[in-house]
Design an enzyme around this catalytic site. Structure first.
Site, mmCIF file in Angstrom:
data_model
loop_
_atom_site.group_PDB
_atom_site.id
_atom_site.type_symbol
_atom_site.label_atom_id
_atom_site.label_comp_id
_atom_site.label_asym_id
_atom_site.label_seq_id
_atom_site.Cartn_x
_atom_site.Cartn_y
_atom_site.Cartn_z
ATOM 1 C CE1 TYR A 19 39.091 44.226 41.724
ATOM 2 C CE2 TYR A 19 36.783 43.905 41.206
ATOM 3 C CZ TYR A 19 38.095 43.513 41.097
ATOM 4 O OH TYR A 19 38.420 42.401 40.384
ATOM 5 C CG HIS A 36 33.359 46.961 38.417
ATOM 6 N ND1 HIS A 36 34.525 47.638 38.712
ATOM 7 C CD2 HIS A 36 33.581 45.674 38.767
ATOM 8 C CE1 HIS A 36 35.404 46.804 39.230
ATOM 9 N NE2 HIS A 36 34.857 45.607 39.273
ATOM 10 C CE LYS A 82 37.360 38.972 34.396
ATOM 11 N NZ LYS A 82 37.707 38.955 35.838
ATOM 12 N NE ARG A 87 39.130 43.496 34.735
ATOM 13 C CZ ARG A 87 38.139 44.252 34.272
ATOM 14 N NH1 ARG A 87 38.363 45.052 33.216
ATOM 15 N NH2 ARG A 87 36.947 44.218 34.831
#
Length: 335
Positions: A322, A312, A223, A200
């Site tokens: 994605y 993920h 994240k 990211r």
């Protein structure tokens, strides 16, 4: 218990009784003390289970002061709550809050923003109401519980094309043959690095030299709150080595803030949309590089390995959002 503070020529009193917070400002300390005594008596003698005489704005403000600072999304959530405090919904007394209030707010909000934005805001509002009910005693029920959320929008499938990548790198002044000395050129390096690693934008900007290893980089905080190791392709390793003489003396590899990266990327993208034939490039987001990278990597790794690289924890999000191969890519595998 009341707290009194003098601010200039006026006195501010703050009161916290039985999970309820009150504040007011007066010309004299005597007036502040009299108000505090009356308000404290009223709150302590209130009927159990009664909803306090507050507006929804005060609930949001308390949530902003006490809950939001504990989250990593502090800045984004602060802006979101401040925007909500300017709506007519915020003026609604707590005793009048019901599902119809939030349904009306939802319908009005959908006229100006996307369904995805409204869904995120409804999640926040629901959590604020839950905290107010369970921990503060300000609500007897969560009025958001029975409010229907908009249908989730279709997942983005946008990926940068080869032509767009080449045009962006040229516009940003990035070249594989020379060190990216300007901030704009380092945004180009970050864009290409993102296409290789699926990292990211925030992770790229936060990447430090002490997290760089020979064949991977270590991200101590991501994240989802978990650390992650990301393998590096030959291209990704080349980009890092290209940056070393430029930013090696700095803590961060790319020496960019997230805000600066976003601003410069948008500037370069919009310049192409105006001056060139790539009109559709205006719909491209930096985050679309994550989808591009994962689609490329899917030719080498299976879905479990992709999840390990991308971070993920929900494979459905990885597959539905994605991983966006073109049908030509799938046909190539058959060949």
């Amino acid at each position: 218990m009341a707290t009194f503070r003098k601010r200039g020529a006026r006195w501010r009193v703050e009161l916290f009784v039985q999970g309820q917070r009150r504040s007011a400002t007066f010309a004299t300390k005597r007036e502040a003390q009299a108000w505090a005594a009356h308000e404290e008596s009223r709150l302590r003698n209130a009927e159990p289970g009664a909803v306090p005489n507050l507006r929804f704005r005060e609930l949001l403000e308390r949530y902003l002061d006490t809950v939001t600072p504990t989250k990593r999304s502090l800045k984004r959530e602060t802006n979101m709550i401040r925007q909500m405090c300017r709506t007519t919904l915020a003026d609604t007394p707590l005793c009048e809050l019901d599902p119809a209030c939030f349904a009306q707010w939802r319908d009005e909000r959908l006229k100006t923003v996307s369904a995805g934005t409204v869904i995120r805001e409804m999640v926040l509002l629901s959590h604020a109401c839950t905290i107010a009910r369970k921990e503060w005693g300000w609500l007897n029920t969560n009025p958001m519980a029975d409010v229907r959320r908009p249908a989730s929008p279709q997942a983005r499938t946008r990926r940068p094309t080869g032509e767009e990548i080449e045009a962006l790198l040229f516009t940003m002044g990035y070249s594989p043959d020379r060190a990216p000395e300007t901030a704009m050129a380092r945004v180009g390096a970050a864009f290409l690095f993102a296409c290789e690693t699926a990292m990211r934008a925030g992770e790229i900007c936060a990447l430090q030299w002490d997290g760089v290893h020979e064949r991977h980089v270590h991200l101590p905080l991501t994240k989802n709150g978990h650390p992650r190791d990301v393998p590096l392709s030959t291209q990704a390793r080349r980009i890092i080595e290209q940056l070393r003489p430029v930013t090696g003396e700095h803590a961060h590899v790319f020496d960019l803030t997230s805000a600066l990266l976003d601003a410069l990327f948008r500037k370069a993208r919009d310049r192409l949309a105006v001056d060139g034939p790539l009109q559709d490039i205006r719909s491209l987001h930096f985050h679309d590089t994550r989808r591009e990278a994962l689609t490329r990597l899917s030719k080498v790794f299976n879905v479990m390995e992709l999840a390990r690289i991308s971070g993920h924890r929900d494979l459905r999000i990885l597959q539905n959002v994605y991983y966006a191969p073109k049908v030509e890519d799938l046909a190539d595998k058959l060949a």
